[in-house]
Motif scaffolding. Structure first.
Motif, PDB file in Angstrom:
ATOM      1  N   ASN A  92      38.001  55.787  68.649  1.00 45.87           N
ATOM      2  CA  ASN A  92      36.874  54.881  68.896  1.00 45.87           C
ATOM      3  C   ASN A  92      35.672  55.478  68.170  1.00 45.87           C
ATOM      4  N   ASP A  93      35.681  55.337  66.852  1.00 39.88           N
ATOM      5  CA  ASP A  93      34.693  56.015  66.020  1.00 39.88           C
ATOM      6  C   ASP A  93      33.633  55.043  65.550  1.00 39.88           C
ATOM      7  N   ARG A  94      32.389  55.409  65.855  1.00 37.66           N
ATOM      8  CA  ARG A  94      31.270  54.565  65.411  1.00 37.66           C
ATOM      9  C   ARG A  94      30.600  55.253  64.226  1.00 37.66           C
ATOM     10  N   ILE A  95      30.544  54.545  63.112  1.00 34.45           N
ATOM     11  CA  ILE A  95      29.928  55.097  61.905  1.00 34.45           C
ATOM     12  C   ILE A  95      28.700  54.265  61.576  1.00 34.45           C
ATOM     13  N   GLU A  96      27.541  54.898  61.665  1.00 38.85           N
ATOM     14  CA  GLU A  96      26.325  54.154  61.330  1.00 38.85           C
ATOM     15  C   GLU A  96      26.171  54.096  59.815  1.00 38.85           C
ATOM     16  N   LEU A  97      25.813  52.915  59.333  1.00 41.09           N
ATOM     17  CA  LEU A  97      25.640  52.713  57.888  1.00 41.09           C
ATOM     18  C   LEU A  97      24.204  53.085  57.548  1.00 41.09           C
ATOM     19  N   LYS A  98      24.037  54.269  56.949  1.00 37.84           N
ATOM     20  CA  LYS A  98      22.686  54.813  56.771  1.00 37.84           C
ATOM     21  C   LYS A  98      22.114  54.563  55.387  1.00 37.84           C
ATOM     22  N   THR A  99      22.984  54.322  54.422  1.00 40.74           N
ATOM     23  CA  THR A  99      22.510  54.122  53.049  1.00 40.74           C
ATOM     24  C   THR A  99      23.165  52.875  52.457  1.00 40.74           C
ATOM     25  N   PRO A 100      22.460  52.220  51.529  1.00 43.12           N
ATOM     26  CA  PRO A 100      23.066  51.064  50.868  1.00 43.12           C
ATOM     27  C   PRO A 100      24.137  51.515  49.867  1.00 43.12           C
ATOM     28  N   GLY A 101      24.970  50.580  49.458  1.00 42.03           N
ATOM     29  CA  GLY A 101      26.001  50.876  48.455  1.00 42.03           C
ATOM     30  C   GLY A 101      27.400  50.632  48.979  1.00 42.03           C
ATOM     31  N   ASN A 102      28.383  50.966  48.165  1.00 48.10           N
ATOM     32  CA  ASN A 102      29.786  50.767  48.548  1.00 48.10           C
ATOM     33  C   ASN A 102      30.260  51.902  49.443  1.00 48.10           C
ATOM     34  N   LYS A 103      31.052  51.551  50.457  1.00 49.21           N
ATOM     35  CA  LYS A 103      31.644  52.548  51.370  1.00 49.21           C
ATOM     36  C   LYS A 103      33.140  52.254  51.451  1.00 49.21           C
ATOM     37  N   TRP A 104      33.919  53.325  51.393  1.00 49.85           N
ATOM     38  CA  TRP A 104      35.378  53.173  51.405  1.00 49.85           C
ATOM     39  C   TRP A 104      35.979  53.985  52.542  1.00 49.85           C
ATOM     40  N   TYR A 105      36.951  53.394  53.250  1.00 47.34           N
ATOM     41  CA  TYR A 105      37.629  54.074  54.348  1.00 47.34           C
ATOM     42  C   TYR A 105      39.128  53.820  54.246  1.00 47.34           C
ATOM     43  N   ILE A 106      39.914  54.853  54.524  1.00 45.26           N
ATOM     44  CA  ILE A 106      41.364  54.668  54.532  1.00 45.26           C
ATOM     45  C   ILE A 106      41.970  55.349  55.753  1.00 45.26           C
ATOM     46  N   CYS A 107      43.169  54.906  56.120  1.00 43.15           N
ATOM     47  CA  CYS A 107      43.979  55.640  57.090  1.00 43.15           C
ATOM     48  C   CYS A 107      44.960  56.470  56.278  1.00 43.15           C
ATOM     49  N   ALA A 108      45.055  57.755  56.617  1.00 46.94           N
ATOM     50  CA  ALA A 108      45.882  58.654  55.814  1.00 46.94           C
ATOM     51  C   ALA A 108      47.283  58.845  56.388  1.00 46.94           C
ATOM     52  N   ALA A 109      47.621  58.134  57.450  1.00 50.61           N
ATOM     53  CA  ALA A 109      48.956  58.288  58.036  1.00 50.61           C
ATOM     54  C   ALA A 109      50.004  57.648  57.127  1.00 50.61           C
ATOM     55  N   ALA A 110      51.070  58.412  56.843  1.00 58.46           N
ATOM     56  CA  ALA A 110      52.217  57.932  56.055  1.00 58.46           C
ATOM     57  C   ALA A 110      51.765  56.992  54.938  1.00 58.46           C
ATOM     58  N   ASP A 111      52.339  55.789  54.891  1.00 55.93           N
ATOM     59  CA  ASP A 111      51.980  54.859  53.816  1.00 55.93           C
ATOM     60  C   ASP A 111      51.037  53.760  54.312  1.00 55.93           C
ATOM     61  N   HIS A 112      50.281  54.047  55.358  1.00 51.17           N
ATOM     62  CA  HIS A 112      49.425  53.015  55.949  1.00 51.17           C
ATOM     63  C   HIS A 112      48.404  52.464  54.952  1.00 51.17           C
ATOM     64  N   CYS A 113      47.766  53.374  54.206  1.00 52.99           N
ATOM     65  CA  CYS A 113      46.752  52.917  53.249  1.00 52.99           C
ATOM     66  C   CYS A 113      47.382  52.015  52.191  1.00 52.99           C
ATOM     67  N   LYS A 114      48.509  52.474  51.660  1.00 53.42           N
ATOM     68  CA  LYS A 114      49.183  51.687  50.607  1.00 53.42           C
ATOM     69  C   LYS A 114      49.618  50.326  51.127  1.00 53.42           C
ATOM     70  N   SER A 115      49.894  50.236  52.426  1.00 51.13           N
ATOM     71  CA  SER A 115      50.302  48.938  52.957  1.00 51.13           C
ATOM     72  C   SER A 115      49.100  48.140  53.463  1.00 51.13           C
ATOM     73  N   GLY A 116      47.900  48.621  53.177  1.00 49.66           N
ATOM     74  CA  GLY A 116      46.732  47.785  53.414  1.00 49.66           C
ATOM     75  C   GLY A 116      45.726  48.275  54.441  1.00 49.66           C
ATOM     76  N   GLN A 117      45.984  49.433  55.071  1.00 50.59           N
ATOM     77  CA  GLN A 117      45.008  49.924  56.052  1.00 50.59           C
ATOM     78  C   GLN A 117      43.899  50.674  55.331  1.00 50.59           C
ATOM     79  N   LYS A 118      43.067  49.906  54.657  1.00 47.68           N
ATOM     80  CA  LYS A 118      41.965  50.437  53.864  1.00 47.68           C
ATOM     81  C   LYS A 118      40.839  49.414  53.868  1.00 47.68           C
ATOM     82  N   LEU A 119      39.619  49.920  53.876  1.00 46.83           N
ATOM     83  CA  LEU A 119      38.465  49.013  53.973  1.00 46.83           C
ATOM     84  C   LEU A 119      37.394  49.417  52.976  1.00 46.83           C
TER      85      LEU A 119
END
Ligand SMILES: *[C@@H]1O[C@H](CO)[C@@H](O)[C@H](O)[C@H]1NC(C)=O
Ligand SMILES: [Cu+2]
Length: 160
Positions: A92-119
């Motif tokens: 339950n992680d809250r990340i405040e967006l403090k600066t403008p620009g592009n932000k990237w997040y992934i899940c690093a478990a197994a192949d989760h990112c490759k199967s689309g768990q990325k934002l």
């Protein structure tokens, strides 16, 4: 005269309040949370992220986690190495967006990112961007500021 300071304070509070009050917490993925099998580009597509808003990642750990990465890591699904960039794991992680620009997040478990768990999102400055997508927000703000100006005017009249 003392009441001038009061008027200034009231003006500041009344004018700045909507900026603070309108900050939004976005639960990533909505009811689906942070998971496999969710289309996060579709989820992000119709949203406007501004500085001061926050992302909330809700998931089960293990297996899921959240790594903040750069564009390269996002495209290749590669998590940062080293202990200086540990993943978020609370579920339950809250990340405040403090600066403008592009932000990237992934899940690093197994192949989760490759199967689309990325934002990927683009964070804009707090000031409302140009229409039409922010037209409604703009109308709300200008409506409020007319009201705020009236309140301030009233105080000025009383203080005079
Ligand atoms: C992206 O992140 C990786 C891993 O943290 C790093 O090695 C790389 O230099 C970064 N690339 C850029 C362009 O910042
Ligand atoms: Cu995952």
């Amino acid at each position: 005269m003392a009441s001038n300071k009061f008027v200034t304070l009231v003006t500041l509070v009344v004018v700045l309040l909507p900026t603070i009050a309108m900050a939004t917490d976005y639960v990533v993925g909505g009811d689906s949370g942070w998971n496999t099998g969710v289309d996060y580009s579709a989820w992000a597509k119709d949203k406007m992220f501004h500085v001061g808003d926050a992302l909330v990642f809700k998931y089960t750990n293990p297996p899921h986690n959240v790594f903040k990465v750069n564009g390269t890591g996002f495209n290749a699904c590669v998590k940062p190495t080293g202990n200086d960039q540990p993943p978020l794991t609370s579920g339950n992680d809250r990340i405040e967006l403090k600066t403008p620009g592009n932000k990237w997040y992934i899940c690093a478990a197994a192949d989760h990112c490759k199967s689309g768990q990325k934002l990927v999102i683009t964070v804009m400055d707090t000031a409302p961007a140009s229409p039409p997508s922010s037209a409604v927000r703009g109308i709300i703000i200008s409506g409020y500021q007319v009201f705020a100006a009236a309140v301030v005017g009233l105080f000025l009249a009383i203080a005079a």
